[in-house]
Each structure stands twice: as C-alpha cells, then as structure tokens.
Design a protein around this motif. Structure first.
Motif, PDB file in Angstrom:
ATOM      1  N   VAL A 368      50.200 -21.255  59.629  1.00  0.00           N
ATOM      2  CA  VAL A 368      49.946 -20.323  60.740  1.00  0.00           C
ATOM      3  C   VAL A 368      49.863 -18.897  60.209  1.00  0.00           C
ATOM      4  CG1 VAL A 368      50.919 -19.285  62.824  1.00  0.00           C
ATOM      5  CG2 VAL A 368      50.984 -21.763  62.543  1.00  0.00           C
ATOM      6  N   GLN A 369      50.774 -18.538  59.323  1.00  0.00           N
ATOM      7  CA  GLN A 369      50.751 -17.192  58.756  1.00  0.00           C
ATOM      8  C   GLN A 369      49.486 -16.951  57.933  1.00  0.00           C
ATOM      9  OE1 GLN A 369      54.977 -17.594  57.104  1.00  0.00           O
ATOM     10  NE2 GLN A 369      54.881 -15.422  57.624  1.00  0.00           N
ATOM     11  N   ARG A 370      49.084 -17.971  57.163  1.00  0.00           N
ATOM     12  CA  ARG A 370      47.868 -17.821  56.353  1.00  0.00           C
ATOM     13  C   ARG A 370      46.636 -17.639  57.226  1.00  0.00           C
ATOM     14  NH1 ARG A 370      43.467 -20.418  54.310  1.00  0.00           N
ATOM     15  NH2 ARG A 370      43.780 -22.260  55.619  1.00  0.00           N
ATOM     16  N   MET A 371      46.473 -18.497  58.213  1.00  0.00           N
ATOM     17  CA  MET A 371      45.288 -18.454  59.056  1.00  0.00           C
ATOM     18  C   MET A 371      45.330 -17.304  60.061  1.00  0.00           C
ATOM     19  SD  MET A 371      42.985 -20.763  58.342  1.00  0.00           S
ATOM     20  CE  MET A 371      42.050 -20.969  59.870  1.00  0.00           C
ATOM     21  N   GLY A 372      46.531 -16.961  60.546  1.00  0.00           N
ATOM     22  CA  GLY A 372      46.664 -15.880  61.520  1.00  0.00           C
ATOM     23  C   GLY A 372      46.250 -14.536  60.961  1.00  0.00           C
ATOM     24  N   ASP A 373      46.481 -14.341  59.646  1.00  0.00           N
ATOM     25  CA  ASP A 373      46.000 -13.121  58.973  1.00  0.00           C
ATOM     26  C   ASP A 373      46.484 -11.872  59.717  1.00  0.00           C
ATOM     27  OD1 ASP A 373      44.588 -11.855  56.941  1.00  0.00           O
ATOM     28  OD2 ASP A 373      42.718 -11.794  58.073  1.00  0.00           O
ATOM     29  N   ILE A 374      47.788 -11.807  59.976  1.00  0.00           N
ATOM     30  CA  ILE A 374      48.368 -10.794  60.870  1.00  0.00           C
ATOM     31  C   ILE A 374      48.117  -9.361  60.384  1.00  0.00           C
ATOM     32  CG2 ILE A 374      50.488 -10.038  62.014  1.00  0.00           C
ATOM     33  CD1 ILE A 374      49.635 -12.861  62.750  1.00  0.00           C
ATOM     34  N   ILE A 375      48.295  -9.134  59.085  1.00  0.00           N
ATOM     35  CA  ILE A 375      48.066  -7.792  58.526  1.00  0.00           C
ATOM     36  C   ILE A 375      47.061  -7.942  57.386  1.00  0.00           C
ATOM     37  CG2 ILE A 375      49.145  -5.739  57.522  1.00  0.00           C
ATOM     38  CD1 ILE A 375      51.749  -6.559  58.798  1.00  0.00           C
ATOM     39  N   PRO A 376      45.768  -7.882  57.684  1.00  0.00           N
ATOM     40  CA  PRO A 376      44.721  -8.240  56.717  1.00  0.00           C
ATOM     41  C   PRO A 376      44.749  -7.471  55.406  1.00  0.00           C
ATOM     42  CG  PRO A 376      43.797  -7.957  58.919  1.00  0.00           C
ATOM     43  CD  PRO A 376      45.213  -7.470  58.978  1.00  0.00           C
ATOM     44  N   PHE A 377      45.131  -6.181  55.476  1.00  0.00           N
ATOM     45  CA  PHE A 377      45.074  -5.349  54.264  1.00  0.00           C
ATOM     46  C   PHE A 377      46.443  -4.814  53.874  1.00  0.00           C
ATOM     47  CE2 PHE A 377      41.013  -4.781  56.590  1.00  0.00           C
ATOM     48  CZ  PHE A 377      40.249  -5.587  55.763  1.00  0.00           C
ATOM     49  N   ASN A 378      47.490  -5.523  54.329  1.00  0.00           N
ATOM     50  CA  ASN A 378      48.842  -5.104  53.988  1.00  0.00           C
ATOM     51  C   ASN A 378      49.103  -3.710  54.588  1.00  0.00           C
ATOM     52  OD1 ASN A 378      51.359  -5.321  52.769  1.00  0.00           O
ATOM     53  ND2 ASN A 378      50.514  -5.890  50.778  1.00  0.00           N
ATOM     54  N   VAL A 379      50.314  -3.243  54.523  1.00  0.00           N
ATOM     55  CA  VAL A 379      50.601  -1.861  54.903  1.00  0.00           C
ATOM     56  C   VAL A 379      50.120  -0.998  53.729  1.00  0.00           C
ATOM     57  CG1 VAL A 379      52.356  -0.218  55.636  1.00  0.00           C
ATOM     58  CG2 VAL A 379      52.618  -2.651  56.188  1.00  0.00           C
ATOM     59  N   PRO A 380      49.292   0.024  53.973  1.00  0.00           N
ATOM     60  CA  PRO A 380      48.666   0.750  52.865  1.00  0.00           C
ATOM     61  C   PRO A 380      49.654   1.472  51.959  1.00  0.00           C
ATOM     62  CG  PRO A 380      48.256   1.863  54.954  1.00  0.00           C
ATOM     63  CD  PRO A 380      48.876   0.547  55.285  1.00  0.00           C
ATOM     64  N   ARG A 381      49.267   1.627  50.725  1.00  0.00           N
ATOM     65  CA  ARG A 381      50.020   2.404  49.733  1.00  0.00           C
ATOM     66  C   ARG A 381      49.202   3.626  49.333  1.00  0.00           C
ATOM     67  NH1 ARG A 381      53.695  -0.969  46.886  1.00  0.00           N
ATOM     68  NH2 ARG A 381      54.355  -2.627  48.299  1.00  0.00           N
ATOM     69  N   MET A 382      49.815   4.474  48.527  1.00  0.00           N
ATOM     70  CA  MET A 382      49.125   5.668  48.045  1.00  0.00           C
ATOM     71  C   MET A 382      49.505   5.887  46.584  1.00  0.00           C
ATOM     72  SD  MET A 382      49.322   9.556  49.558  1.00  0.00           S
ATOM     73  CE  MET A 382      51.042   9.810  49.104  1.00  0.00           C
ATOM     74  N   ALA A 383      48.520   6.242  45.789  1.00  0.00           N
ATOM     75  CA  ALA A 383      48.793   6.533  44.380  1.00  0.00           C
ATOM     76  C   ALA A 383      49.633   7.802  44.268  1.00  0.00           C
ATOM     77  CB  ALA A 383      47.488   6.688  43.622  1.00  0.00           C
ATOM     78  N   PRO A 439      52.170 -12.927  52.898  1.00  0.00           N
ATOM     79  CA  PRO A 439      52.173 -12.279  54.213  1.00  0.00           C
ATOM     80  C   PRO A 439      53.216 -11.182  54.343  1.00  0.00           C
ATOM     81  CG  PRO A 439      53.253 -14.400  54.345  1.00  0.00           C
ATOM     82  CD  PRO A 439      52.646 -14.321  52.979  1.00  0.00           C
ATOM     83  N   PHE A 440      54.266 -11.232  53.502  1.00  0.00           N
ATOM     84  CA  PHE A 440      55.312 -10.210  53.548  1.00  0.00           C
ATOM     85  C   PHE A 440      55.157  -9.182  52.427  1.00  0.00           C
ATOM     86  CE2 PHE A 440      57.215 -14.035  55.474  1.00  0.00           C
ATOM     87  CZ  PHE A 440      57.542 -13.530  56.718  1.00  0.00           C
ATOM     88  N   SER A 441      53.986  -9.207  51.756  1.00  0.00           N
ATOM     89  CA  SER A 441      53.715  -8.349  50.617  1.00  0.00           C
ATOM     90  C   SER A 441      54.615  -8.740  49.444  1.00  0.00           C
ATOM     91  CB  SER A 441      53.877  -6.868  50.976  1.00  0.00           C
ATOM     92  OG  SER A 441      53.365  -6.053  49.945  1.00  0.00           O
ATOM     93  N   VAL A 442      54.688  -7.870  48.441  1.00  0.00           N
ATOM     94  CA  VAL A 442      55.460  -8.151  47.237  1.00  0.00           C
ATOM     95  C   VAL A 442      55.805  -6.822  46.585  1.00  0.00           C
ATOM     96  CG1 VAL A 442      53.454  -8.311  45.701  1.00  0.00           C
ATOM     97  CG2 VAL A 442      55.512  -9.656  45.177  1.00  0.00           C
ATOM     98  N   GLY A 443      56.837  -6.816  45.749  1.00  0.00           N
ATOM     99  CA  GLY A 443      57.219  -5.579  45.077  1.00  0.00           C
ATOM    100  C   GLY A 443      58.299  -4.821  45.833  1.00  0.00           C
ATOM    101  N   LYS A 444      58.517  -3.566  45.425  1.00  0.00           N
ATOM    102  CA  LYS A 444      59.640  -2.787  45.953  1.00  0.00           C
ATOM    103  C   LYS A 444      59.494  -2.424  47.425  1.00  0.00           C
ATOM    104  CE  LYS A 444      61.122  -0.863  41.539  1.00  0.00           C
ATOM    105  NZ  LYS A 444      61.406   0.368  40.761  1.00  0.00           N
ATOM    106  N   ARG A 445      58.260  -2.409  47.950  1.00  0.00           N
ATOM    107  CA  ARG A 445      58.082  -2.073  49.359  1.00  0.00           C
ATOM    108  C   ARG A 445      57.659  -3.296  50.175  1.00  0.00           C
ATOM    109  NH1 ARG A 445      57.265   4.198  50.690  1.00  0.00           N
ATOM    110  NH2 ARG A 445      58.064   3.368  52.645  1.00  0.00           N
ATOM    111  N   ALA A 446      58.070  -4.462  49.698  1.00  0.00           N
ATOM    112  CA  ALA A 446      57.839  -5.678  50.479  1.00  0.00           C
ATOM    113  C   ALA A 446      58.615  -5.579  51.791  1.00  0.00           C
ATOM    114  CB  ALA A 446      58.285  -6.903  49.686  1.00  0.00           C
ATOM    115  N   CYS A 447      58.242  -6.405  52.755  1.00  0.00           N
ATOM    116  CA  CYS A 447      58.836  -6.353  54.090  1.00  0.00           C
ATOM    117  C   CYS A 447      60.356  -6.443  54.057  1.00  0.00           C
ATOM    118  CB  CYS A 447      58.272  -7.489  54.940  1.00  0.00           C
ATOM    119  SG  CYS A 447      59.003  -7.612  56.583  1.00  0.00           S
ATOM    120  N   LEU A 448      61.000  -5.437  54.633  1.00  0.00           N
ATOM    121  CA  LEU A 448      62.464  -5.372  54.669  1.00  0.00           C
ATOM    122  C   LEU A 448      63.053  -6.518  55.492  1.00  0.00           C
ATOM    123  CD1 LEU A 448      64.556  -2.183  55.187  1.00  0.00           C
ATOM    124  CD2 LEU A 448      64.869  -4.045  56.794  1.00  0.00           C
TER     125      LEU A 448
END
Length: 502
Positions: A368-383, A439-448
């Motif tokens: 469901v999470q894969r197909m639902g595609d809730i946040i298509p481009f993740n929460v954006p980051r900035m260089a 779906p929860f991203s990855v790395g230090k700013r992954a979903c809390l």
C-alpha cells in the motif's frame, strides 16, 4: 549604396510587426536567461529550458507533478535541474544516487530549503523546516520526549489498540451502508499523536475537532494550487493579491490558534513534577536555566504543529489507500483475512507481536505504501555547501528532490511495478525487506515518527480487516485517481464495510 549595420537594424525594426518584435524579445530574454544560468558553472546538471522569472513553472503539471518529472527523467537522465523563479531544483533518481545524497553526503544535504510560502506559514521553526542547531536540539528533545511517553513501548501500542476499538465501533455504526471513511480514519490516527502531545483524545462526533481536521485537509489541498506555487516566485506581489493562497493563510491561522489555546490551557494547569504530555514536558524544559536558545514558546507552537500534522496526515492517507485497495483487490483481502483468522482469530485484538507471524499482512501494508506514493519526491533538502553529485556541480542553496515515485515503480526492482502485489515483499512465504523501499526516507533527516507510523499502520489495518470486509457500493466503480497536495491522497470515495460473521 551599402547600409550601415545601425541603419539595417533600424530598418528591420521599423518593418517588423509588433507580434514578431515581442516574439523576438521573448527569445532573446529566454536565451539570455539560459546562458546566464549555464554561465554560473560549466558542469551544471542538464535540464529543460525555462522562461525568465517563471523558469519551468508553466511546464509542470501541478495536479500530477510526478508525471512531468518522469518525462524529464527519460529525457535528461537520473540527475537533472529545473528552475522556478530564482530557485534551482535538482531531481535525483535511482537508489545509488539517492543513497549518495541522503546517506553518503548526508551532512552536505541535511538542510531544508526556505520556500517563501513555508516561511510565511511555518517560519523556520519547529521540527520539519528548521536547520542547524535549532533542528538538532528540537529533534533530540522531541525524540526523547516521545520515547518517555511510550514510543517503541507497549504503553503506546496499548493506546493504538484502544483507539482501534473506537474506530471499529464507529465504522460498525455505518451498518454496511456506503460511507466516506476519510475523517473517521483521520480522527483515529490523529488521536494517537494528540494523546502524546495534548494529553487526551477527541471523540469522533466532536464537531469542533472534526472542523479542525477539515481545516488541515484544506491546507493540504491548497498548498498544491498554482497560486500558492506562484507565491514562491513573487511573494512580495502575491501577498497583496486575493486567491487560494490567502485562504491557506487563514486556514493555517485557525490550526495555529487551536494549538496556542491548548498550550495556554496547559500553562494554567501545569504539572511540572510529572509531565503528562509533550506540551507539559516542553513547558517544564522552558523553566530550566541555561537551556538552548531555540527553546521558546514560539518553537513549542511549531513543534506541536509539526507533530500534529505529520502524525496525522501521512498515516491517515496510507490507511485510506489501504481500504481502497482492499475493495479493488478482494482476493488479496481474502488472503489477509485468512492469515488474521489463523494467527489471531476473532477473540482478541491484534498486537505488534503478531506481526512476525503475519508475513502476508505485513507485505500488503508495505505494498500500500509503495503504490500509494504518498510523498513522491520526499521532503525536499537543500545543499548546505557547494558540492558534486554524479560528477555534476550542485551549488549551495540548490533544492534537492529525491524521486521516490521512480524508485517505487522501477521495473528493475519490482516484478509488477504498476500493479498492487504484496508478493513484492515476500520470498518463500517469508516477509522480505527491500532496499529500494524508502517511504520514510533515509539518513539523518529520515521521518522522526517512522516507528509510530509502522505500528499504527499494522494495528489499525489488521484490526479493520479482522472485523470487516470492504467492498465497493452496489453499481459503483471505485477509482485509483488521486489528488496531489502536500501528500498524494485518493480522491474522496465511499465504501461499504460489511461486518464479518464468524
């Protein structure tokens, strides 16, 4: 007689039509704009040509932006750049590059961008949009406090199980007739984070809280409107113009006022010895000496808002997709219910301990999470600094979008990428983790709140399918069409929840 260059240009100018002159001027402006951008650095990522000021704004399908982005991926590759106003957006596609940006160069891309519309409604406070020491201090405190109030422990699991009972009873009241599950699910999911942040839950028939949930839903919808996106390009003009962006600001003020009122009530009845929720814990922290400068009442408001929004919207939307998929795939729903009956039965509620023995149900939730595609481009980051990705120059301040839609629909990773299929997460009958599932991203700013969301999804989903079979209303064709906002959600639908007779 030979004409001078000046006379020749003057003659051409006088003979040209106004339409051609405007067209020529536009071409010159576009080329100048394009060359100025490319002049900044010779090794910039490729991307579509844009207009002056607007950039690629008019090329984007704001209702379904992920479709536009996938077309650009096919044309320009796994790293390309688009522009909106003065902002550069670099889109990253493919697991190796996503891991490079979010993990290997996690520090270089740890910041959140400063969109004018977000600064207008959220400022740079809170947990989601803050950066630097403010973010680190607030996230550390939030995680510690959530753990103190049961995150990852049985106490919070028990709260979810109690709420699941309320939700099943609310749905049972529909007596198998067509109904829209949106706000019942919203209320149930929101009650979990409300019990942690505010110290209590809200009844499903509470008209004031139902109105608040509708206000939140409006905010999600409005953020995707082109007027709100145009605000990011020309905020100094748009803030004076009427339109949906003004409604967005009013709706956001309502939710903020609600949180401020709750905080005010907590201050009047503060229990500093044993805080009962996140707000009391934060107020207790404010009474200490030598605390970090980021701890103040303004940040309390925005941290609470972030927990409230994030703790409600994504999980609620995923569950709405889940019920829709169950009604559209009755054979899969039947397999899940057979596993529920075998492992749990009807005499007791599901627990997190059951998850290990329910690989098919667990796989279905992931699908469901894969197909639902809730946040298509993740929460954006900035260089945060000038750097390079895949050999291309990425300047400080560039926005980074990680293309989760392409990752979760990659035919090299998924046997049937466009079809709902829990077998994607199974191997020899056992649940299989997939590296290409983020779906929860990855790395230090992954979903809390990842741990909380996973528990809610499993327990609510399993509880509902234990008690009901979900079907389309008679003579109704359910649709997988979606609405893009802050999240991708199904269009409003009605469904029948048929009580299971055992």
């Amino acid at each position: 007689m030979q004409l001078s260059l000046g006379n020749m240009i003057s003659s051409l100018w006088e003979g040209a039509s106004l339409q051609n002159l405007l067209l020529l001027s536009a071409i010159v402006l576009i080329l100048t704009h394009y060359l100025q951008r490319r002049k900044k650095h010779l090794n910039y990522p490729p991307g579509p040509l844009g207009l002056p000021l607007l950039g690629n704004f008019l090329q984007m399908d704001l209702k379904k932006p992920q479709i536009t982005i996938q077309k650009f991926v096919k044309k320009y590759g796994n790293i390309f750049c688009t522009h909106v106003g003065s902002q550069s957006f670099i889109t990253i596609t493919g697991l190796p590059l996503i891991k490079e940006v979010l993990v290997n160069q996690g520090e270089e891309f740890i910041d959140r961008p400063k969109f004018p519309i977000h600064l207008h409604i959220l400022t740079s406070s809170g947990l989601i949009m803050s950066n630097g020491q403010v973010w680190k201090q607030q996230r550390r405190f939030a995680l510690m406090t959530l753990r103190n109030f049961g995150l990852g422990k049985k106490t919070l699991e028990d709260r979810i199980r109690v709420e699941a009972k309320y939700l099943t009873e609310a749905i049972r009241e529909e007596k198998g007739q067509p109904f829209d599950p949106h706000f019942a699910i919203n209320n149930a999911v929101s009650n979990i984070i409300c019990s942690v942040t505010f110290g209590h839950r809200f009844e499903y028939h509470d008209s004031q809280f139902r109105e608040l949930l509708k206000t939140m839903d409006n905010i999600m919808k409005l953020l995707a409107r082109w007027e709100c996106q145009l605000f990011n390009i020309i905020p100094s003009i748009m803030k004076f113009l009427p339109g949906p962006h003004q409604k967005l600001f009013r709706e956001n003020t309502k939710v903020k006022s609600f949180v401020e009122d709750v905080i005010k009530q907590h201050k009047e009845n503060l229990n500093e010895e044993e805080p009962q929720d996140f707000i009391e814990a934060y107020l207790k922290e404010l009474s200490k000496d030598n605390i970090h400068y980021s701890f103040n009442e303004n940040n309390l408001v925005y941290c609470t808002l972030d927990l409230f929004f994030a703790g409600t919207e994504t999980t609620s939307t995923t569950l709405r997709w889940a019920l829709l998929y169950m009604a559209l795939y009755p054979e899969i729903q039947g397999k899940i219910q057979a596993e529920i009956d075998r492992v749990i039965g009807q005499s007791r509620q599901p627990t997190m301990a059951d998850k290990e023995n329910m690989p098919y149900t667990n796989a279905a939730v992931h699908e469901v999470q894969r197909m639902g595609d809730i946040i298509p481009f993740n929460v954006p980051r900035m260089a945060a600094v000038d750097t390079t990705v895949a050999g291309y120059h990425v300047p400080k301040g560039a926005m980074i979008m990680t293309n989760l839609t392409a990752l979760h629909r990659d035919p090299k990773e998924w046997a049937t990428p466009e079809t709902f299929n829990p077998e994607h997460f199974l191997e020899n009958g056992e649940f299989k983790k997939r590296e290409s599932f983020l779906p929860f991203s990855v790395g230090k700013r992954a979903c809390l709140g990842e741990q909380l969301a996973r528990a809610e999804l499993f327990l609510f989903f399993t509880s509902l399918l234990q008690k009901f079979t979900f079907q389309p209303p008679p003579n109704t064709q359910l649709s997988l069409d979606f609405r893009s906002g802050l999240t991708v959600s199904p269009l409003p639908y009605k469904i029948c929840a048929i009580p299971r007779e055992m």
